[in-house]
Design a protein around this motif. Structure first.
Motif, PDB file in Angstrom:
ATOM      1  N   HIS A  77       0.813  -1.212   0.000  1.00  0.00           N
ATOM      2  CA  HIS A  77       0.000   0.000   0.000  1.00  0.00           C
ATOM      3  C   HIS A  77       0.848   1.263   0.000  1.00  0.00           C
ATOM      4  N   GLU A  78       1.845   1.299   0.865  1.00  0.00           N
ATOM      5  CA  GLU A  78       2.666   2.501   0.987  1.00  0.00           C
ATOM      6  C   GLU A  78       3.470   2.758  -0.280  1.00  0.00           C
TER       7      GLU A  78
ATOM      8  N   GLY B 221       3.964   4.574  -6.698  1.00  0.00           N
ATOM      9  CA  GLY B 221       3.463   3.850  -7.857  1.00  0.00           C
ATOM     10  C   GLY B 221       4.189   2.554  -8.146  1.00  0.00           C
TER      11      GLY B 221
ATOM     12  N   GLN C 134       2.793   1.675  -3.296  1.00  0.00           N
ATOM     13  CA  GLN C 134       1.878   2.009  -4.399  1.00  0.00           C
ATOM     14  C   GLN C 134       1.384   3.448  -4.266  1.00  0.00           C
ATOM     15  N   ALA C 135       0.928   3.783  -3.078  1.00  0.00           N
ATOM     16  CA  ALA C 135       0.361   5.123  -2.872  1.00  0.00           C
ATOM     17  C   ALA C 135       1.423   6.209  -3.033  1.00  0.00           C
ATOM     18  N   GLY C 136       2.620   5.959  -2.505  1.00  0.00           N
ATOM     19  CA  GLY C 136       3.625   7.002  -2.493  1.00  0.00           C
ATOM     20  C   GLY C 136       4.517   7.056  -3.716  1.00  0.00           C
TER      21      GLY C 136
ATOM     22  N   THR D 225      10.539   5.030   2.197  1.00  0.00           N
ATOM     23  CA  THR D 225       9.252   4.497   2.655  1.00  0.00           C
ATOM     24  C   THR D 225       9.405   3.066   3.141  1.00  0.00           C
TER      25      THR D 225
END
Lengths: 137, 137
Positions: free
Chosen positions: A38-39, A45, A41-43, A127
């Motif tokens: 999630h992190e 891509g 992908q969100a931050g 991240t």
DNA sequence: TGACATCACATGCGCGCGCATCTAAGTTGC
DNA sequence: GCAACTTAGATGCGCGCGCATGTGATGTCA
């Protein structure tokens, strides 16, 4: 206890321990990999496998070498051959890696990280480290 | 070393350790889960999530209780709600578990293991333990 | 009682995975 | 030099996953 070398009890205890170790690994793995997914992908891509491939590529290339044979990189990872191939395709479409022909063996491909790939990797790595520290430190 | 309480060095060492721990977990997880998946499928026609659900069901039911609310069982597992629901559907089609209505709350379903499910679980558990011992003992 | 939030569960959807297979290129043995 | 085998990589296929959403039942508050 253990004064008679109670093998049955020791085996039983050992099996419980093994089972528990696996259960905890299963839980931890899913928790951490979901959060990383999630992190990243969100931050940035990137999927987790995308990131792990970039990480392995940076490590194998080292500071000097610029290219690695795909097969060699594949051997460093946990992915199947097909999943690895598709991950490379995704990263190439995104402009983070480049396939290059290998003069010696025309079956092989070299793989190189691009400037954009290096930058994306370095920012994503922050991240990544943050999430791991949160769970393992 | 450490005579000055070198925080930077300790943090660096700690980060490497965290990263390594995660890398090893990733490798071990994939190795073991792939082998469990193959052995359970080949020997007993069960996927790993199928087996883990039966395991949790047997544990939650204990020797006396025969039923568990689906939500409660779901909370014991690593699966998402949708994956859990589909796993139950697979196991029900195979005849290993049964959904039963909950009189109190008609939104809920109880889940019960069948005789066939119990037998299948116990024989698969031997394979499961064997694989885990091979990797963790 | 009626409007609204919440809960338990099912399901449409897209995606990444591994398996099996294919193509092209290199290797081996006669 | 040719046939059989092996190797590197791509791709069709089916499956299990999570996300978002839908459906119906329950709880809440005025």
């Amino acid at each position: 206890m253990c004064e008679h070398g109670n093998v049955a009890a020791m085996e039983a205890a050992s099996e419980v321990g093994v089972d528990t170790r696996w259960s905890e690994m299963l839980r931890t793995y899913h928790t951490v990999s979901n959060e990383l997914e999630h992190e990243l992908q969100a931050g940035h891509g990137l999927g987790l496998s995308d990131f792990e491939l970039l990480k392995a590529l940076c490590r194998c290339c080292g500071p000097d070498k610029a290219k690695v044979r795909m097969k060699d990189l594949e051997a460093e990872m946990y992915l199947s051959q097909s999943a690895f191939s598709r991950t490379v395709t995704r990263l190439e479409k995104a402009g983070f890696v480049e396939r290059a022909e290998c003069g010696f063996d025309r079956r092989s491909n070299f793989l190189a990280i691009t400037d954009a790939g290096g930058e994306r990797y370095r920012s994503a790595a922050e991240t990544y480290r943050a999430v791991l520290n949160e769970h393992f430190a």
